[in-house]
Design a protein around this motif. Structure first.
Motif, PDB file in Angstrom:
ATOM      1  N   GLU A   1      -6.480  -9.145   0.207  1.00  0.00           N
ATOM      2  CA  GLU A   1      -5.997  -9.522   1.630  1.00  0.00           C
ATOM      3  C   GLU A   1      -7.044  -9.718   2.778  1.00  0.00           C
ATOM      4  O   GLU A   1      -6.665 -10.299   3.728  1.00  0.00           O
ATOM      5  CB  GLU A   1      -4.880  -8.559   2.038  1.00  0.00           C
TER       6      GLU A   1
ATOM      7  N   SER B   1       6.778   4.483   4.615  1.00  0.00           N
ATOM      8  CA  SER B   1       6.596   3.307   5.217  1.00  0.00           C
ATOM      9  C   SER B   1       5.671   3.479   6.684  1.00  0.00           C
ATOM     10  O   SER B   1       5.919   4.688   7.474  1.00  0.00           O
ATOM     11  CB  SER B   1       7.656   2.747   5.886  1.00  0.00           C
ATOM     12  N   GLN B   2       4.516   3.002   6.862  1.00  0.00           N
ATOM     13  CA  GLN B   2       3.749   3.287   8.047  1.00  0.00           C
ATOM     14  C   GLN B   2       4.497   2.824   9.256  1.00  0.00           C
ATOM     15  O   GLN B   2       4.702   3.574  10.179  1.00  0.00           O
ATOM     16  CB  GLN B   2       2.638   2.425   7.565  1.00  0.00           C
ATOM     17  N   SER B   3       4.944   1.625   9.279  1.00  0.00           N
ATOM     18  CA  SER B   3       5.596   1.024  10.630  1.00  0.00           C
ATOM     19  C   SER B   3       6.938   1.697  10.678  1.00  0.00           C
ATOM     20  O   SER B   3       7.480   1.875  11.831  1.00  0.00           O
ATOM     21  CB  SER B   3       5.836  -0.482  10.345  1.00  0.00           C
TER      22      SER B   3
ATOM     23  N   SER C   1      -3.594  -1.680   5.546  1.00  0.00           N
ATOM     24  CA  SER C   1      -3.406  -0.386   5.837  1.00  0.00           C
ATOM     25  C   SER C   1      -4.486   0.390   5.084  1.00  0.00           C
ATOM     26  O   SER C   1      -5.002   0.259   3.964  1.00  0.00           O
ATOM     27  CB  SER C   1      -1.990  -0.067   5.436  1.00  0.00           C
TER      28      SER C   1
ATOM     29  N   THR D   1       9.778  -1.875   8.076  1.00  0.00           N
ATOM     30  CA  THR D   1       9.626  -2.868   6.878  1.00  0.00           C
ATOM     31  C   THR D   1      11.315  -3.243   6.291  1.00  0.00           C
ATOM     32  O   THR D   1      11.663  -2.313   6.124  1.00  0.00           O
ATOM     33  CB  THR D   1       8.824  -2.380   5.624  1.00  0.00           C
TER      34      THR D   1
ATOM     35  N   THR E   1       0.919  -1.301  -0.033  1.00  0.00           N
ATOM     36  CA  THR E   1      -0.171   0.112  -0.046  1.00  0.00           C
ATOM     37  C   THR E   1       0.872   1.420   0.083  1.00  0.00           C
ATOM     38  O   THR E   1       0.584   2.451  -0.778  1.00  0.00           O
ATOM     39  CB  THR E   1      -1.021  -0.090   1.307  1.00  0.00           C
TER      40      THR E   1
ATOM     41  N   LYS F   1      -6.603  -4.444  -1.326  1.00  0.00           N
ATOM     42  CA  LYS F   1      -7.548  -4.473  -0.026  1.00  0.00           C
ATOM     43  C   LYS F   1      -8.383  -5.795  -0.254  1.00  0.00           C
ATOM     44  O   LYS F   1      -8.560  -6.542   0.701  1.00  0.00           O
ATOM     45  CB  LYS F   1      -8.216  -3.154  -0.046  1.00  0.00           C
TER      46      LYS F   1
HETATM   47  C1  F6R Z   1      -1.630  -3.738   2.791  1.00  0.00           C
HETATM   48  C2  F6R Z   1      -0.571  -3.441   3.706  1.00  0.00           C
HETATM   49  C3  F6R Z   1       0.875  -3.564   3.269  1.00  0.00           C
HETATM   50  C4  F6R Z   1       1.943  -2.512   3.706  1.00  0.00           C
HETATM   51  C5  F6R Z   1       3.474  -3.036   3.449  1.00  0.00           C
HETATM   52  C6  F6R Z   1       4.298  -1.915   3.776  1.00  0.00           C
HETATM   53  O1  F6R Z   1      -2.886  -3.303   3.368  1.00  0.00           O
HETATM   54  O2  F6R Z   1      -0.642  -3.030   4.783  1.00  0.00           O
HETATM   55  O3  F6R Z   1       0.941  -3.830   1.899  1.00  0.00           O
HETATM   56  O4  F6R Z   1       1.616  -1.352   3.237  1.00  0.00           O
HETATM   57  O5  F6R Z   1       3.758  -4.120   4.085  1.00  0.00           O
HETATM   58  O6  F6R Z   1       4.378  -1.475   5.294  1.00  0.00           O
HETATM   59  P1  F6R Z   1       4.745  -0.196   5.871  1.00  0.00           P
HETATM   60  O7  F6R Z   1       3.979   0.970   5.231  1.00  0.00           O
HETATM   61  O8  F6R Z   1       4.741  -0.467   7.244  1.00  0.00           O
HETATM   62  O9  F6R Z   1       6.253  -0.184   5.566  1.00  0.00           O
END
Ligand code: F6R
Length: 618
Positions: free
Chosen positions: A495, A354-356, A407, A359, A309, A492
């Motif tokens: 998954e 990256s959200q987290s 996400s 990664t 995402t 979406k």
């Molecule tokens: C899909 C999803 C994943 C994350 C991907 C990157 O819904 O959540 O595709 O977007 O694993 O994760 P981050 O943003 O944490 O690096």
């Protein structure tokens, strides 16, 4: 990927170490839910319990066979890498003499050689995991050096790969020892109690004071002390910070699932990400960027690296940044970027999304970029995360904690932050006048209200989704910025609802994918605004083309767009908005659709099968 928690604190009748560990695991379960386990140091030695499946299975096992009360302890929730999700492979793993218990996140790359060596020395293995190697090595090292921290130091010197390890031992009822290399670990500083966790969610209900650990560091916690050293034994003074969200942000707040809650938090995620970005002259100011403006003026190319995402957010941003700044933008999956030979240099800005912030693929990509002399800017949601720390500059999204594995709000916040970056560069490099930038910011500022309007119509999407729970395959078409939205809509649905779904650039339809369309195939079409008639007309033709071949068309179009009505079986309306802003609206019905369809199938929306929130292994 795998949640880890460690606790050292006093026992009170109301709260035991086990309670604290289980609460931490519940908050970390989004990181993996193939199995769960705990180990406590009790007056009678180590006591542990573990079960395949979600945390609930472990709770049931503990209710049937309670553990004796312990002082310190460790807990783990697993996303399987080496070995199937079975009771045997669940963590903790014990040393051969039963004196040491170990939990692990990551992959020990040389585990095979180490396992052969230990087998040769007569050690019996009870699991298929790489972790058990570390447990045996630690038990043997402890028998030699007599101190758990020193034993950990000896063991990590032998391990290759990425790992966070936590260990407790029967003879040290007051301490937990942790080590990290390329895998997350934070310390929580409580009042007469201390914690270790994969992330702050592990202890946020008890303290918001945290310590950042760096690469290759070992930490020993007791109830009233924290000692950190490098793998080399040199003492380290870690940086303390305050976590800026509280436990209530991570509970469902009246929604049946985290995902529904997070979808409904999207107006706030966008407005919070926009907040406080203007100086008193009304100019866009990104204070947290630690990059010299001279460097940003010199950039000749931008490469966005991300996964899933986050990469689709990068795809959306490419259209805007190229348009506003006239800088070529490439978007590349981080794992592909890392292992080819990308052309990057000091005039390339690599933007990691990256959200987290954990990664591993994205982390390795930015390390590779830095090695080639590029500057790296990270768009990250999690403060203090590894990517945020290793990048040259950070632009934080303010989406708040995202708990559902799929996400949603982070996607909108990532696009918003990337747009801020694009506008900032356009202002800095003189591609846009201040008033033009202000105009775009004004359009962005209207989005939270418009997103709310889309959310107010969630009921219409829900009804359609619930009627389609037997769909076998769904296609998604979009053009221009609608294309990455189509990809995201398909992801979406895959998954969450386990339905085969594909997103295509609408223009590509006639080059192959149209062969997939048969009588009744559901096809979502994201229609561009009528402000771009050349794009709009083409997509309306695409709707007709698939409809003529029997497709059931589900169209996302702006209010008042009557050109689509004759060819749409279903229309989901979004408020009128400029082309580049549209993804922040058009994706919302697709998120709701996937979430509701999965719920109609009775699936676990927050924890879809085989997935984990943070993918911290390559
Ligand atoms: C899909 C999803 C994943 C994350 C991907 C990157 O819904 O959540 O595709 O977007 O694993 O994760 P981050 O943003 O944490 O690096």
């Amino acid at each position: 990927m795998c949640g880890i928690v460690g606790y050292a604190g006093p026992q009170t009748p109301s709260t035991t170490s086990l309670d604290v560990l289980l609460e931490g695991l519940a908050r970390l379960e989004y990181r993996g839910y193939d199995s769960a386990g705990v180990a406590l140091v009790t007056p009678r030695g180590l006591a542990s319990a573990k079960r395949a499946g979600k945390l609930e299975r472990l709770r049931e096992a503990l209710a049937e066979n309670p553990l004796p009360e312990g002082t310190v302890g460790i807990g783990h929730t697993r996303w399987a890498t080496h070995g199937r999700p079975t009771d045997e492979n669940a963590h903790p793993h014990l040393s051969a003499d039963g004196q040491v218990a170990v939990i692990h996140n990551g992959i020990i790359e040389n585990f095979h050689a180490l396992r052969e060596e230990l087998l040769g020395e007569g050690v019996t293995f009870l699991s298929e995991t790489d972790t058990e190697v570390a447990a045996h090595l630690l038990g043997r090292a402890l028998a030699k050096v007599g101190d758990l921290t020193e034993a950990m130091r000896a063991v990590v010197a032998r391990l290759k790969g990425a790992f966070t390890l936590l260990a407790v031992e029967a003879g040290s009822p007051d301490r937990v020892v942790g080590a990290r290399r390329n895998s997350p670990l934070v310390v929580g500083l409580g009042d007469g109690e201390n914690f270790l966790g994969s992330d702050v969610a592990a202890f946020i209900s008890r303290t918001n004071r945290a310590l950042e650990l760096g690469q290759d560091q070992i930490v020993t916690i007791t109830a009233d002390s924290v000692e950190v050293t490098g793998f080399d034994g040199e003492p380290v003074v870690p940086h303390e910070y305050t976590v800026d969200w509280d436990a209530s942000a991570a509970v469902k707040g009246g929604y049946p699932t985290f995902m529904q809650k997070e979808i409904h938090e999207q107006p706030k995620a966008v407005s919070d990400t926009l907040l406080g970005r203007l100086d008193d002259q009304g100019r866009l100011e990104l204070d947290e960027l630690r990059l010299d403006t001279a460097v940003l003026r010199r950039i000749k190319k931008i490469i966005v690296v991300a996964c899933g995402t986050a990469a689709y957010a990068g795809h959306v941003a490419k259209y805007a940044i190229e348009h506003w700044c006239r800088i070529p933008v490439e978007v590349e999956l981080a794992h592909e970027f890392r292992y080819r030979d990308p052309v990057v240099n000091e005039q390339t800005l690599v933007v990691a999304v990256s959200q987290s912030g954990e990664t591993m693929d994205t982390l390795q990509a930015i390390r590779h970029a830095k090695d080639q002399g590029s500057k790296v800017l990270a768009i990250v949601n999690t403060h203090g995360s590894t990517i945020a720390r290793e990048a040259d500059a950070v632009l934080y999204t303010h989406a708040g904690p995202e708990v559902a594995v799929a996400s949603t709000k982070a996607f909108l916040a990532q696009i918003t932050a990337a747009y801020l970056l694009g506008l900032y560069l356009a202002q800095l490099r003189g591609n846009k006048y201040t008033d033009e930038v202000a105009g775009y910011l004004e359009e962005l500022a209207q989005l939270p209200t418009k997103i709310q309007q889309v959310l107010d119509r969630a009921g219409e999407v829900r009804e359609v989704a619930r009627s389609m729970s037997d769909a076998r395959a769904v296609l998604f078409l979009g053009r221009h910025v609608g294309y990455p939205v189509a990809l995201e809509g398909a992801l979406k649905l895959k998954e969450l609802a386990y339905i085969h779904a594909e997103g295509f650039a609408a223009g590509e339809l006639k080059h192959g994918p149209i062969a997939l369309v048969e009588e009744g195939t559901p096809v979502f079409v994201i229609v561009p605004t009528r402000r771009r008639p050349e794009l709009h007309a083409k997509v309306v033709s695409n709707i007709q083309e698939v409809r003529a071949r029997g497709a059931r068309t589900l169209v996302i179009a702006e209010e008042g767009d009557e050109a689509v009505t004759a060819f749409a079986d279903v229309v989901f309306r979004i408020p009128e908005t400029p082309t580049l802003m549209a993804p922040l609206l058009t994706v919302v019905p697709l998120q709701i659709f996937a979430c509701e369809l999965a719920a109609a199938k009775g699936l676990d929306v927050d924890q879809p099968r085989n997935l984990a929130k943070s993918v911290t292994v390559e």
